[in-house]
Design a protein around this motif. Structure first.
Motif, mmCIF file in Angstrom:
data_model
loop_
_atom_site.group_PDB
_atom_site.id
_atom_site.type_symbol
_atom_site.label_atom_id
_atom_site.label_comp_id
_atom_site.label_asym_id
_atom_site.label_seq_id
_atom_site.Cartn_x
_atom_site.Cartn_y
_atom_site.Cartn_z
ATOM 1 N N ILE A 25 0.937 -1.201 0.063
ATOM 2 C CA ILE A 25 -0.026 0.034 -0.152
ATOM 3 C C ILE A 25 0.929 1.277 -0.054
ATOM 4 C CG2 ILE A 25 -1.803 1.123 1.142
ATOM 5 C CD1 ILE A 25 -2.311 -1.435 2.422
ATOM 6 N N ARG A 26 0.650 1.947 -0.810
ATOM 7 C CA ARG A 26 1.176 3.472 -0.934
ATOM 8 C C ARG A 26 0.459 4.457 -0.658
ATOM 9 N NH1 ARG A 26 5.897 4.726 -5.074
ATOM 10 N NH2 ARG A 26 6.678 3.010 -3.772
ATOM 11 N N HIS B 55 3.855 13.659 -0.152
ATOM 12 C CA HIS B 55 4.172 12.728 0.856
ATOM 13 C C HIS B 55 3.746 11.133 0.392
ATOM 14 C CE1 HIS B 55 3.586 16.476 3.402
ATOM 15 N NE2 HIS B 55 4.805 15.773 3.902
ATOM 16 N N VAL B 56 4.725 10.348 0.741
ATOM 17 C CA VAL B 56 4.383 8.948 0.767
ATOM 18 C C VAL B 56 4.744 8.178 1.758
ATOM 19 C CG1 VAL B 56 5.396 7.086 -0.921
ATOM 20 C CG2 VAL B 56 4.813 9.346 -2.114
ATOM 21 N N GLN B 57 3.844 7.228 1.899
ATOM 22 C CA GLN B 57 4.147 6.098 2.846
ATOM 23 C C GLN B 57 3.819 4.928 2.445
ATOM 24 O OE1 GLN B 57 5.319 6.363 6.383
ATOM 25 N NE2 GLN B 57 5.440 4.436 6.105
ATOM 26 N N ASP B 58 4.862 3.888 2.251
ATOM 27 C CA ASP B 58 4.433 2.442 1.947
ATOM 28 C C ASP B 58 4.147 1.637 3.196
ATOM 29 O OD1 ASP B 58 5.008 3.224 -0.535
ATOM 30 O OD2 ASP B 58 6.716 1.968 -1.031
ATOM 31 N N LEU B 59 3.229 0.781 3.095
ATOM 32 C CA LEU B 59 2.936 -0.377 4.089
ATOM 33 C C LEU B 59 2.895 -1.566 3.386
ATOM 34 C CD1 LEU B 59 -0.301 1.352 5.880
ATOM 35 C CD2 LEU B 59 2.408 1.574 6.771
ATOM 36 N N ALA C 100 8.547 0.803 -6.821
ATOM 37 C CA ALA C 100 9.114 -0.086 -5.946
ATOM 38 C C ALA C 100 8.690 0.423 -4.448
ATOM 39 C CB ALA C 100 10.808 0.510 -6.077
ATOM 40 N N PHE C 101 7.860 -0.538 -4.074
ATOM 41 C CA PHE C 101 7.485 -0.344 -2.858
ATOM 42 C C PHE C 101 8.439 -0.769 -1.791
ATOM 43 C CE2 PHE C 101 3.479 -1.370 -5.371
ATOM 44 C CZ PHE C 101 2.818 -0.405 -4.758
ATOM 45 N N ALA D 173 17.037 -5.231 0.943
ATOM 46 C CA ALA D 173 16.285 -6.436 -0.158
ATOM 47 C C ALA D 173 15.344 -5.693 -1.028
ATOM 48 C CB ALA D 173 15.489 -7.654 0.646
ATOM 49 N N TYR D 174 14.539 -4.818 -0.520
ATOM 50 C CA TYR D 174 13.606 -4.286 -1.409
ATOM 51 C C TYR D 174 14.279 -3.449 -2.342
ATOM 52 C CZ TYR D 174 9.614 -5.524 1.577
ATOM 53 O OH TYR D 174 8.692 -6.357 2.433
#
Length: 371
Positions: A140-141, A148-152, A323-324, A350-351
């Motif tokens: 989830i982005r 603003h961006v936050q990846d889960l 690229a999460f 790793a990501y």
């Protein structure tokens, strides 16, 4: 494909939003403030003796797996989560207006309504049939469309199969190279014999088959800093219905499409906080936490029929190319969702290695102009 960004300052509105922002959910009769009061802030990162691992080794392992799977995938793809089951740029996260200040950091501003770009996948590193037993993952982005961006990132196992970083690297390689690699790892003393047996057995226990994505709970598995607290996250279906409405090798995708053809699919985004080293350990990722959950948002996968679904399909390639990563954070200064512990450090490496292997140059930005 060129996709025009939405005009600056224009708020995001889902095509089929639910009305209002849901209140923060209580657990066991406790109010949100009472739940947070059960958590402690005197946590500390801890790496067990002998479990340190070089992030560069994790990156090299990912690159090796990508090359191994490339012929079957028709090119280099993600080392894990190769097959996308569903993507959308039109999901929405609504944050409760009464969220306690202690957890109101980063994207979790009380009352916020955020765009959520979502990719759901099988965890395998090759494009396997949905009929096969596997873990399922969700990336989830979150974005406010203002930069603003936050990846889960979560999957359908509550815990890691390995205690810490070294075991996690071996586990990832075993998924790619098979049990023969695990035997060699034991012989090279990279992992103990009993730990190797436990790794295999744990991997089998968490696999699922024939369960709808709309009926699954997804877990972060590792802890993150949120304000002064250490927390884990999960997504819980609001209307849990695990029975599939489709069959065949694409059954998970088809099932979700049928559900979204008739309405929305919703999940509660929840966090649980550190209480003490015994009930909420930070040194063993195989152990689930025993701590009350607090709802910090409601994620809605949007109704998608006709033109709306065609729009999603038109953006599928761009979403698939993102690229999460757990290092993609709302802001480094606000104490929001920074990974805790060495296992998160190697995950971040790793990501990035997976993105580099796919030739993704700017995958941390949204290609649609949303964030």
């Amino acid at each position: 494909m060129t996709i025009a960004p939405i005009p600056a300052g224009q708020p995001f509105r889902s095509p089929d939003p639910t009305k209002g922002v849901p209140p923060a959910a209580a657990a066991g009769g406790l109010t949100p403030a009472q739940i947070v009061a059960t958590w402690r802030t005197d946590w500390a990162e801890h790496v067990p003796a002998g479990d340190r691992s070089d992030p560069a080794r994790a990156a090299a392992a990912i690159a090796d797996i990508q090359k191994l799977f490339a012929p079957a995938n028709g090119g280099v793809k993600r080392a894990q989560h190769a097959k996308a089951l569903y993507t959308t740029t039109r999901a929405e996260l609504r944050v409760p207006a009464d969220l306690p200040a202690a957890v109101a950091h980063g994207p979790f501003a009380p009352g916020a309504k955020l765009r959520a770009i979502v990719r759901v996948s099988n965890v395998a590193g090759v494009g396997t049939s949905d009929e096969e037993a596997d873990l399922r993952g969700i990336a989830i982005r979150l974005t406010d469309d203002q930069g603003h961006v936050q990846d889960l990132l979560m999957n359908t196992s509550e815990t890691f199969m390995a205690k810490g970083a070294k075991g996690a690297i071996v586990g990832a390689q075993v998924r790619g190279k098979g049990l023969g690699f695990l035997a060699k790892a034991v012989w090279r003393r990279e992992i103990g014999f009993f730990a190797a047996i436990e790794l295999v057995m744990a991997g089998k226990r968490v696999m699922s088959r024939g369960v709808s994505l709309a009926g699954h709970t997804f877990w972060s598995r590792t802890p993150f800093q949120l304000g002064e607290h250490a927390v884990k996250l999960r997504l819980v279906p609001v209307e849990s219905d695990p029975k599939l409405q489709a069959n065949g090798p694409e059954q998970l995708s088809r099932d979700l499409e049928r559900r979204l053809d008739g309405g929305v699919v919703r999940y509660k985004l929840q966090v649980q906080g550190f209480r003490d080293p015994t009930s909420t350990p930070l040194d063993d990722m195989r152990k689930a936490w025993d701590s009350p959950w607090l709802t910090v948002g409601e994620l809605t996968l949007p109704w998608a029929k006709g033109a709306a679904r065609q729009e999603e399909l038109a953006h599928e390639r761009e979403v698939d190319g993102l690229a999460f990563g757990i290092g993609n954070r709302w802001g480094p200064e606000d104490g929001a969702l920074k990974g805790i512990g060495e296992l998160n450090a190697i995950r971040e490496a790793a990501y990035q290695a997976s993105a580099d292997g796919r030739g993704v140059k700017d995958g941390k930005r949204c290609p649609f102009g949303f964030g």
